[in-house]
Every structure is written in C-alpha cells, then in structure tokens.
Design a protein around this motif. Structure first.
Motif, mmCIF file in Angstrom:
data_model
loop_
_atom_site.group_PDB
_atom_site.id
_atom_site.type_symbol
_atom_site.label_atom_id
_atom_site.label_comp_id
_atom_site.label_asym_id
_atom_site.label_seq_id
_atom_site.Cartn_x
_atom_site.Cartn_y
_atom_site.Cartn_z
ATOM 1 N N MET A 110 -49.958 69.660 -12.809
ATOM 2 C CA MET A 110 -50.979 70.418 -13.520
ATOM 3 C C MET A 110 -50.316 71.470 -14.421
ATOM 4 S SD MET A 110 -54.268 70.056 -11.794
ATOM 5 C CE MET A 110 -55.184 71.292 -10.904
ATOM 6 N N SER A 111 -49.298 72.161 -13.883
ATOM 7 C CA SER A 111 -48.560 73.145 -14.680
ATOM 8 C C SER A 111 -48.026 72.503 -15.934
ATOM 9 C CB SER A 111 -47.351 73.674 -13.907
ATOM 10 O OG SER A 111 -47.742 74.567 -12.940
ATOM 11 N N MET A 114 -50.747 71.827 -18.420
ATOM 12 C CA MET A 114 -51.299 73.027 -19.037
ATOM 13 C C MET A 114 -50.359 73.641 -20.068
ATOM 14 S SD MET A 114 -54.048 73.894 -16.372
ATOM 15 C CE MET A 114 -54.715 75.069 -17.402
ATOM 16 N N SER A 115 -49.055 73.485 -19.883
ATOM 17 C CA SER A 115 -48.186 74.070 -20.908
ATOM 18 C C SER A 115 -47.855 73.064 -21.994
ATOM 19 C CB SER A 115 -46.912 74.679 -20.298
ATOM 20 O OG SER A 115 -46.583 74.076 -19.103
ATOM 21 N N ARG A 333 -62.999 80.089 -16.230
ATOM 22 C CA ARG A 333 -62.809 80.042 -14.763
ATOM 23 C C ARG A 333 -64.129 80.331 -14.028
ATOM 24 N NH1 ARG A 333 -60.454 77.027 -14.744
ATOM 25 N NH2 ARG A 333 -59.998 77.062 -12.554
ATOM 26 N N THR B 157 -54.959 78.856 -20.179
ATOM 27 C CA THR B 157 -53.601 79.383 -20.356
ATOM 28 C C THR B 157 -52.695 78.622 -19.390
ATOM 29 O OG1 THR B 157 -53.463 81.063 -18.589
ATOM 30 C CG2 THR B 157 -54.647 81.683 -20.600
ATOM 31 N N PRO B 158 -51.356 78.755 -19.541
ATOM 32 C CA PRO B 158 -50.495 78.164 -18.509
ATOM 33 C C PRO B 158 -50.827 78.749 -17.127
ATOM 34 C CG PRO B 158 -49.199 78.773 -20.428
ATOM 35 C CD PRO B 158 -50.574 79.337 -20.653
ATOM 36 N N VAL B 159 -50.495 78.018 -16.076
ATOM 37 C CA VAL B 159 -50.782 78.456 -14.703
ATOM 38 C C VAL B 159 -50.177 79.836 -14.442
ATOM 39 C CG1 VAL B 159 -50.444 77.901 -12.257
ATOM 40 C CG2 VAL B 159 -50.905 76.059 -13.894
ATOM 41 N N HIS B 357 -55.567 79.209 -13.097
ATOM 42 C CA HIS B 357 -54.961 80.335 -13.816
ATOM 43 C C HIS B 357 -55.958 81.484 -13.875
ATOM 44 C CE1 HIS B 357 -57.264 79.859 -17.582
ATOM 45 N NE2 HIS B 357 -57.113 78.564 -17.451
#
Lengths: 481, 481
Positions: A110-111, A114-115, A333, B157-159, B357
């Motif tokens: 997932m990280s 996301m980046s 979120r 955003t990134p984690v 995040h």
C-alpha cells in the motif's frame, strides 16, 4: 537543486531560497560535505539577482549549516550524529525489539502504491483512487470557505462523530442505501480501514474462524492475519459465491464472522446477486454468524443499484462498513460503521484509545456536501465517467490475450493470464515501459492461487493513459509467448 | 422542537424545516407515534408563515414519514424494525461475540469528557483541551483559504505523511525542540494516541514488562493493558522520579520499554529535571532498554524550556511522540513520531492497514501554520494566557484545603485530598453544582492508589469559570469534613 520558488508568495525570495536549502540540509538530502551551487550559478538557474542568493547563503552561514572556502566552494557542515564515537553504549538494533504481530517488510504494497501513483510519467493501473478529472473542486472549495463561519471546526468532536454529521449520515444511508438506523447505531471512523481495524480489535480472538471471499481485499486479509484469525476462503467466480461451501462451513465449524464485499468486489469486480444476498443473510441468522459487509463501491454502479445486505437485515446481524474514499476521495479519511448499538458502544470505547475521533474539518465538509445534495450529483457524474473508462479498458483488453469478465460498476477489472506467463516478469517489463498494476497474489490468503491474475484499475488514469497502458501490457504478453 | 432555522442559508425555510424534522424521525429522536406540533403552532414558534410549515409537513407526508388524522393531529409513522415478529432467528446477543481484548463499559471516560465538555452551564475542569479564548482563528481561516489553491489537498498523501510537511516538521523539531532528524526518522500520525497505538501494536508482546510513571496518562495505561503488557509502576513525586527503583528494575527484570512523559506530566504537572533526563538516558543505553518519550506539553512552559530526552539522544534509543492537539487543537488529529528509521519503517508498514495516512487538509494547514512561523507567535500567546489561568487556579486553591504543587507549565494541577474525603462523593456533589474534574483513580495502574487525588485542568475554562469552579469544590470539601 530540486526546488522551485514562488513569486506570488509574500515571503521574500531570499528567505524562500534559504528555507528550501535549510530543509534539504536538516533532512540530510544534502548531507554533510555536500557542495552547493555557487551563488552566481543558483541565481542564474532560478532567474533571480545574485544579491538574493548571497543573502540566502549568508543566513545559512550564520546558522552554522554551511561554510565557504576558497578553492572548495560552499558546502554543508551539518552533521546529525555528532557523537558517533562517544562511548560503548551507542548501538541499538531495533529489529530485536519487534513484537510477534509486526509485519514483514515484504508487504509494503500500500505504501508503494501511495507514493508511486503520483510519480510523473507512470501510467498507474494499480491504485484504488478516484479520478481527478471530474472532481467537484469548486463545490468543495466553496464548502471549505462556508464552514469557516463556524469556529468549532477547529476543535474536537465526540468520539462517535460530530452530532450533526451523524444525523446527516443516517438520513443519507436511508435515502441512498435504504439502510434504516437509530442514532445509536452509527459511528464515524477515519476511513473504512480504521473501521475494520476497530471491529477486528474488539471482536476477533486468535484462532477465530473467519469466512472470507477468495480472492479478497488485501487490507482485510492482513488485519485478520495480524489478529491471528484463521481465514476460511470461499471461492467466488463468474457464477457467484459458493453458498454450499459456506453452509458446510457454518454447519461444521465454529465460525465467528463472514467478511464480504458484495458490491463490485475488490479485486474481482464481482457483484453478488440479490438472491444470493438474501440467502447469505438467511444463513447468517440461521447459524447466528454475523456478516461484516464492506461497501466502498456500491454507489458506483453503471447499470442498476443492488441493495446492500444491511438494507435487508432488520435484526442487526450485519455490520455495514462504508467510506467516502472511493466515491469522493481518500484524503478526507472519513468512513462509518452501521451496526447494532452494542457494537457501536464497544467500538466507541476502543476508539478513545486508538485515534479518539475522525478529523473535524473533514466531517464538516462532507456533512455540507451531503446536506446540499452535491453528493448525488457527483455520483451521477462519476458513474458515467467511470463507465466510459471501463469501456475503454474493456475495448483495449479485447485486443489482447487476457481473459476477464466485464464489471458492472466499481474500480477494477480482474484479468487471468495464460499459465505459462510469469506475472513477476510481466510486472517488471511493464514498469520498464512505464505502466504498473497489482499482481493477483496479494488478494489470496494462499498467495500461490493468485499466480495467474492481475488487477487493473480503470478510474484514476485518464482514458488515453488507460488505452496506452493496456496496449503496453498486451504487447508485452504477446512477445512473451 | 429542538431545532433552529437559519435565514441566511440559501436553502428555503420550508426545506430547512422538513430536513430537520426528517432527521429527527430517521434517528428516532421522534419515535413512531410521536405527535408533532400543529403547523400553526410550529409556524408561531419559529416566526414563519403558516404556509411554510404546511409545505414542510406535506413533503414529510409524501415521504411516508408522518400522517394526520382528525382529532389526533400529526404524528410519526416511521418504524425502523418493521420485521420484529417475522421469524424465529431474529435475536443476536452481540456481547457474546466480544473478543478477549475488548474494553469494559466502565472505562468510558474519554468519551464522556469529549461529549460533556461542550455542555452548556458546565464548568469543565476535566478535559485536556486548549483555550478557545486566544485561538488563532483568523490566521487559520486565512491559511484554510490559501491552501485551496492546491487541488491536491483533497487527495491522498504517502502513508508516512505529506512530503513537504515531513520536511517542515524536521525543521520545526530542530528549531523548537533541538531534535535533529534525518528525513527517514519521522512519521506523521493521526494524533499522538494513534502514534502510541502503532508503536505498541508493532513492538509489544503479551507479558512484556514496561516501566511506567505512577501515576501516568490513562490513554497509555489502557493501550498497554490491551496489549497484555505487564506494567511496572515507578513513583514520581515532588522530588522527581525514583531512579533507584528504575535501575533496580532494569538490572533485575527483562524490561522492554520505559514509557515517560517528562514535560509537565499528565496528570501531575511534574517536570523532570535535566539531570534526571540525562541519567535516565544513560540507564536506557546501559541496559539497552529504549525510552518512549511522549511530549504533548513541553512547549507550554511558563518559566523556561527543558530539553526533551530525545534531543539529548544521538543514538536513537528514544522514540519521541509529539502532537499539535494541546498547543493548537485536537480537532486536527495531527501528531508525529521521531525515531530510528527501522522503527519508522515498521510503523509505516502497519499503518497501511490501520488508518492509511493522516488527514490531508490538516497536514496542509499545519504545514503552512509552521512555515509562516505563526506557530511560535501562538505559543507565546498561550504560554502567558495559561500562566495567568494557572495563577488564578493556584490562588483560589490556596483558599481551600487541597494540597498541590505549582506546575511550571502544561495543563493540570494535581491535588491531594484529606483521606477522610470520598472523591466519588465530591464528584457527585460537584456535578450537581455544575463543575466536573477527573478522579485520580484513572491515572494509576492500581486504581486504589488514586483514591485521594483529583486532576484539575486550567486551560479550557475561562479565568472566571476556573475561580468559580475551584470555589465550588473548596466549599463542598469544607462542608464534607
């Protein structure tokens, strides 16, 4: 240098330049000894006067972060670990302190998504993100300004969520999802992943048997594994979920929960029929095994809406988890749980010690977005937008050798490969050519079962990118055979 | 009726009224059979035309939510559980499904504080909330408008946190807390409670020994208990923390972590001396037992700043947890962890499956607030504001019979009562008179040890309220003896 300056910013240019370099030094992106561009060269590149960059460098020298020497130029003199050779104690191996429940580095998926997703020149068919092309920027910005009238947006809300927002959600769930709730049966969460985490931490003991679709959402698989639950996988295919296997399990094993994603499932795109929803709810009640129904994609139908299992449930056997991350954006979120009031009470107790409450500003923004009925307008727009993108992807996939079923909503197309093709090699070649996707292995409890599948997302990239991306994948497969 | 209408809202009044009543019905605050005011009476009360309320009621009738009968008036006909007598399956006792790690209803403390604090007419000396009197509303609103220039504030955003915000935090930690970090040593979290949760879930196994101050923050006590850790309490008193006890424990037991709140500790207000900080860091390195340093209050000093243990640590034995909840506001849900890069990597892995995040808009707001140096201006204002309030509370407490030490910063005064006084009775009487506080028992691993203490907060109420509240408590105690 990696940074840009902003002439519209009220901050003087020499301070902007100083700040940027300062942060690069402190974060050690410019490590100790790193040689900076000369004042003249930097001034040329940025298109500013030399006097500006001289001012910036002078400030950095005053701070003791850089110095200049004739012949050597200007370089960084900041070092974080000044005491490396100080004494005998100075080593700690943090890996030795890890608990039994910590994750392996290999599940960094997932990280990574996301980046990576924001990387330039990459056509990403991997992430589960909404389109930025048809986003209601203007309406959200308008709302963001309107909520500033209320000073309370800067402060805390109750653990269970902002009171007005909870009432709006109850109304929304009644009108959009036909779910009837009492005000004690709803809780706001920081996204649906957080909701599932609260639920699992509250109810699941090590060794508990959980029925889960095979394949399923990897975020759920990993959370259940972390809780040391025993996952019992039930296959889903074009014909639907294997209800006979489920009833066999319910009859013969002590099952704690069924975890289901009936609407345009992640990763398969499969949509459970209304008949199967009724049958599975019947089984839930017959064997008193509650259902956790996760529903991020249900409102993104291209054809017709299928009622959620929760809307058929009048006795609270179903815990329904929803989110605005897929229909609106994950940045807010914000998600929610609809369930029996005993469940909500217990989750509220736990959340006091987990993240206390969901973000106040986001709750206020989404509250207004729903109340003004902008949400349903937005859903209509994205539904037709995603349908066009799905069609484009299907059309391009039809020219290649992947087999798949056409999803009637949601985010993903689940593709099967010829057994002789290595997914690892395909991903490697695709990345080389600027396209990514998620290998099927991540969606199975037994990862080997996913060796011939890949998941493609059709929402976040543009239509043009989708066509190009699929064409690249098709070509690679053609050349691999 | 409980609601008010807003004549500045672009939504027509008849729709506002309909929406409010609709929500009250759906949430069952107006249950089935509930008799509504007549159209005429409602119109009178709200100061609108009768034609307006008639329009509202007509819409609600069309929706099948209310009906009118001659002689009976207008009443609710919405019932959630239509199928209550449908079949034999319809009972589920959710309590039977709870896991071994779920919380008892009795620890409903944080929830209670968060919903009570906003109650009218209550003087709350219980919560840990900032003052609304000296809040930087204008600057935050200005920033909230500025960030709208960037469409990315609506997305993920990134984690590990927004990249620009991570760099700003590194700079801020260097200038404000003298903590030097590499960019891989920092992670943004959804508040400090979330940070501690990630840490405990990653590192703590059942049975691990944890040294904790006695008393300590109840949010930490409960999270460690949930992880089935074994808490070893070290007393803190006016003379400081019991370092001999700590060294004895480190020498003779297998200790996993020390959890410390050295700055204006919650609940005692105690501030660890620089000498003790150095000694405890020495012990940490000598016995290779890392320190978890939680620091919500360090910047709220009234006298002078004491360096955090992390700023003295050059070898990453210390994990430092910070937050903007106490200095700015908990509504943003933004905190951070500064630690060894192995720790950060593992926490990032876990957070992929917890809340993914921290909120994007909040990260952007606080990033700008720090970059523009509004934060330090704000800190100066609140420091002198809270000092005045502390003085007011101390002055009033001096007139009564509670014993306490004067805190040199932070949020709380920790008061000891005469042993013959029951805290339960004191709280009951105080609530009757419109004042609340937190009984000491919540801050001890062995709750009995807290039976003669109460914690009073001096930041969130006004000076006038503080004086009145303490006077009420003093009077009750006087009459109890």
């Amino acid at each position: 240098m990696k940074f840009t300056i902003n002439r519209n910013d009220p901050l003087p240019l020499y301070l902007q330049i100083k700040n940027e370099i300062e942060m690069l030094i402190l974060s050690e992106e410019y490590p100790n000894g790193f040689i900076l561009l000369s004042e003249r060269k930097l001034a040329d590149i940025l298109g500013v006067n030399r006097s500006t960059t001289i001012k910036s460098y002078d400030l950095l020298k005053d701070m003791g972060l850089i110095e200049s020497k004739v012949g050597k130029g200007t370089y960084v003199i900041y070092e974080k670990n000044i005491a490396n050779n100080e004494n005998i104690f100075n080593e700690i191996y943090w890996d030795n302190y890890l608990g039994n429940y910590s994750f392996k580095n290999s599940i960094n998926i997932m990280s990574k998504i996301m980046s990576e997703v924001s990387k330039e020149n990459l056509i990403s068919l991997s992430g589960g993100f909404p389109s930025k092309e048809v986003y209601p920027y203007d309406k959200l910005k308008q709302i963001n300004i309107e909520i500033l009238e209320n000073n309370e947006i800067f402060f805390q809300t109750p653990v269970r969520g902002d009171r007005a927002f909870v009432l709006t959600l109850i109304k929304y769930l009644y009108s959009n999802k036909h779910i009837k709730l009492n005000h004690k049966e709803l809780m706001v969460t920081s996204g649906s992943q957080q909701a599932l985490n609260l639920l699992i931490q509250t109810f699941v003991n090590p060794g508990d048997n959980i029925i889960i679709e095979n394949p399923s959402f990897f975020g759920a698989i990993h959370l259940f594994r972390k809780a040391k639950a025993n996952l019992i996988s039930t296959n889903i295919s074009g014909e639907g979920i294997d209800l006979n296997h489920i009833e066999f399990q319910l009859k013969n094993n002590n099952i704690k929960f069924m975890y289901l994603l009936p609407n345009f499932q992640n990763p398969t795109g499969y949509n459970m029929s209304i008949e199967d929803r009724k049958k599975i709810l019947y089984l839930s009640k017959k064997y008193k095994v509650p259902i956790i129904e996760e529903d991020p994609y249900g409102e993104l139908y291209f054809d017709k809406y299928t009622p959620s299992i929760k809307s058929l449930d009048t006795e609270n056997f179903v815990v329904h988890i929803g989110t605005f991350s897929k229909t609106l954006s994950p940045g807010f979120r914000i998600g929610y749980i609809a369930a029996d009031k005993t469940v909500i009470k217990k989750l509220t107790l736990l959340n006091q010690f987990i993240d206390i409450h969901a973000n106040t500003i986001s709750q206020n923004i989404i509250n207004k977005f729903l109340s003004k009925d902008f949400y349903n307008e937005h859903l209509e727009i994205v539904r037709s937008h995603y349908k066009l993108k799905r069609d484009a992807m299907v059309n391009e996939l039809n020219k290649g050798q992947l087999t798949f079923q056409i999803p009637k909503g949601g985010y993903y197309i689940w593709c099967q490969l010829d057994k002789r093709i290595s997914v690892d090699l395909l991903l490697k070649e695709s990345l080389k050519n600027g396209v990514d996707f998620i290998p099927g292995e991540f969606f199975f409890n037994n990862s080997y079962e996913g060796r011939n599948f890949i998941r493609l997302n059709f929402t976040s990239s543009t239509k043009k990118e989708i066509i190009k991306g699929v064409r690249i994948i098709n070509d690679i497969i053609k050349n691999m055979r």
